[in-house]
Design a protein around this motif. Structure first.
Motif, short mmCIF file in Angstrom:
data_model
loop_
_atom_site.label_atom_id
_atom_site.label_comp_id
_atom_site.label_asym_id
_atom_site.label_seq_id
_atom_site.Cartn_x
_atom_site.Cartn_y
_atom_site.Cartn_z
N TYR A 98 30.82 47.50 10.33
CA TYR A 98 29.90 48.86 10.39
C TYR A 98 28.57 48.01 11.35
CZ TYR A 98 32.62 51.36 7.42
OH TYR A 98 33.55 52.03 6.19
N VAL A 99 28.15 46.65 11.08
CA VAL A 99 27.24 45.96 11.54
C VAL A 99 27.27 46.63 12.89
CG1 VAL A 99 25.36 44.50 11.46
CG2 VAL A 99 26.55 45.40 9.63
N VAL A 103 25.51 46.98 16.42
CA VAL A 103 25.17 46.84 17.31
C VAL A 103 25.14 47.09 18.69
CG1 VAL A 103 25.46 44.36 18.65
CG2 VAL A 103 25.16 44.12 16.29
N ALA A 104 26.33 47.76 18.53
CA ALA A 104 26.81 48.44 20.29
C ALA A 104 25.66 49.66 20.13
CB ALA A 104 27.69 49.55 19.86
N ALA A 105 24.95 50.38 19.33
CA ALA A 105 24.36 51.51 19.34
C ALA A 105 23.54 50.87 20.21
CB ALA A 105 24.30 52.41 18.05
N LEU A 111 16.87 48.55 21.88
CA LEU A 111 16.92 47.68 21.16
C LEU A 111 17.65 46.24 20.84
CD1 LEU A 111 16.21 50.48 18.77
CD2 LEU A 111 14.07 49.47 20.15
N TYR A 112 17.36 45.20 22.33
CA TYR A 112 18.00 44.12 21.83
C TYR A 112 18.22 43.12 20.76
CZ TYR A 112 18.88 45.90 26.60
OH TYR A 112 19.20 46.91 27.97
N GLN A 113 17.01 42.39 20.48
CA GLN A 113 16.50 41.48 20.01
C GLN A 113 16.64 42.24 18.07
OE1 GLN A 113 15.25 38.79 19.72
NE2 GLN A 113 14.51 38.99 22.01
N GLU A 114 16.55 44.33 18.12
CA GLU A 114 17.08 44.12 16.54
C GLU A 114 18.67 43.94 16.78
OE1 GLU A 114 14.99 45.59 19.06
OE2 GLU A 114 13.28 47.19 17.33
N ALA A 115 19.57 44.45 17.60
CA ALA A 115 20.80 43.96 17.92
C ALA A 115 21.11 42.70 17.36
CB ALA A 115 21.38 45.01 19.41
N LEU A 116 20.44 41.69 18.50
CA LEU A 116 21.21 40.52 18.33
C LEU A 116 20.64 40.27 16.62
CD1 LEU A 116 21.41 37.83 19.14
CD2 LEU A 116 18.82 37.70 19.93
N ALA A 117 19.46 40.53 16.01
CA ALA A 117 19.39 40.46 14.26
C ALA A 117 21.01 40.96 13.59
CB ALA A 117 18.20 41.55 13.73
N ASP A 118 21.27 41.62 13.90
CA ASP A 118 22.65 43.38 13.27
C ASP A 118 23.60 41.82 13.76
OD1 ASP A 118 21.60 44.64 11.65
OD2 ASP A 118 22.57 46.23 13.19
N LEU A 138 27.33 40.49 24.34
CA LEU A 138 27.40 41.57 24.88
C LEU A 138 25.04 41.49 24.98
CD1 LEU A 138 30.27 43.85 25.04
CD2 LEU A 138 29.83 41.94 26.54
N VAL A 139 25.10 40.83 23.63
CA VAL A 139 23.39 41.27 23.42
C VAL A 139 23.05 40.22 24.40
CG1 VAL A 139 21.75 41.11 21.60
CG2 VAL A 139 23.90 41.94 20.82
#
Length: 252
Positions: A98-99, A103-105, A111-118, A138-139
C-alpha cells in the motif's frame, strides 16, 4: 513512470465530489458486487464510491479502496488516489504494497521528496522484496540521481533476476546516465528472457542508433515497427538510418 494527468476530471465525466457525495445508506451486496466486477475505470470509481459510502468495513473496505485507488490512477486523478492509498496505510501500517502504491501516485504528482520518504519506508517494511527497491529506483531516476537509481535497480534484479521489466528500466536509466553499451547488454538479456518484449526491442534499437551501429538499429526497429506501425518516433528513426548509411564511404 507513464501515468499522465488526464482523465475523467478533464472530460467532465465523474466529478471528484462524487467520491464524497453518495448517500450514507448501508452498502448492499449488490453495490459491492458492482464495484468488484466493474470493467472500466470510470465504473470502478463510481460503483466503489457508492459501496464505500455504505461503510462495508474490515477487509472489504480495504479491497474497495484499493480497487478505486488503482482506477483513479488509471484516470489520472492522482491526488484522490493518494487519499485512498493513505486510508489503506492507516488501516494496514505494516503492508509495504500500500505504501508502494502511494509512491506511484506521489511520483505522478511530481512530489518526489514525499515519494522518496514513502519508498524508504516501504523498504523498511519489506527489505527482501524486489518491488520496493524498483520503486525507489524510479524515484531516484525522477530526481536525476542516476547512481542511486541504478543501485536500487541492481538490488531489485538481484532479488528477482527473471524480471525482464526491471532490466528494461535499468537500461533506460543507463541510457540517461550515458552508459549506452551497458544498456544494450541489459536489453539483450531482457529480450532473451522475453522475446516478445517490444519496449526492450525499441529501446535496444534506439541504443544501437546512439552507438552508431546502424545495421543493428535497423534490424531491431524494423521488427518493432511491424508490430507497432503507428510509432512516429521509430518511423522517423528508421527514415534517418537509410540516408546516414548511404553516406558512409565504401571500403576499397
Amino acid at each position: 513512470m507513464a501515468w499522465r494527468v488526464f482523465g475523467i476530471l478533464a472530460m467532465g465525466l465523474i466529478p471528484v465530489v462524487l467520491l464524497n457525495s453518495i448517500s450514507d445508506a448501508k452498502a448492499s451486496n449488490a453495490d459491492i458486487e458492482r464495484c468488484i466486477h466493474s470493467k472500466t475505470p470510470n465504473d470502478k470509481v463510481s460503483y466503489c464510491s457508492i459501496a464505500l459510502r455504505g461503510r462495508p468495513g474490515g477487509e472489504m473496505t480495504d479491497r474497495l479502496l484499493l480497487r478505486r485507488g488503482n482506477a483513479l490512477m488509471q484516470l489520472g486523478i492522482f491526488s484522490e488516489a493518494v487519499k485512498d492509498f493513505s486510508r489503506l496505510i492507516v488501516a494496514n501500517p505494516a503492508v509495504a504494497g500500500y505504501v508502494d502504491n502511494r509512491v506511484a501516485a506521489l511520483r505522478s504528482l511530481g512530489l518526489y521528496q514525499e515519494a522518496l520518504a514513502d519508498a524508504d519506508h516501504a523498504i523498511d517494511l519489506a527489505p527482501h522484496k524486489a518491488f520496493v527497491y524498483h520503486s525507489r529506483g524510479l524515484v531516484f531516476e525522477d530526481l536525476k540521481q542516476f547512481a542511486s537509481a541504478l543501485s536500487d535497480l541492481d538490488r531489485a534484479i538481484s532479488l528477482d533476476p527473471n524480471n525482464a521489466g526491471f532490466m528494461v528500466e535499468r537500461a533506460r536509466i543507463k541510457m540517461e546516465a550515458g552508459r549506452v553499451s551497458e544498456a544494450v547488454e541489459d536489453l539483450s538479456r531482457a529480450i532473451a528472457q522475453d522475446p516478445g518484449n517490444l519496449a526492450a526491442l525499441k529501446q535496444r534499437g534506439m541504443a544501437h542508433l546512439a552507438l552508431g551501429d546502424l545495421n543493428s538499429a535497423a534490424s531491431d526497429l524494423h521488427i518493432y515497427i511491424r508490430a507497432v506501425p503507428d510509432d512516429r518516433e521509430v518511423a522517423a528513426a528508421i527514415a534517418g538510418i537509410k540516408p546516414a548509411a548511404s553516406r558512409r564511404p565504401s571500403t576499397p
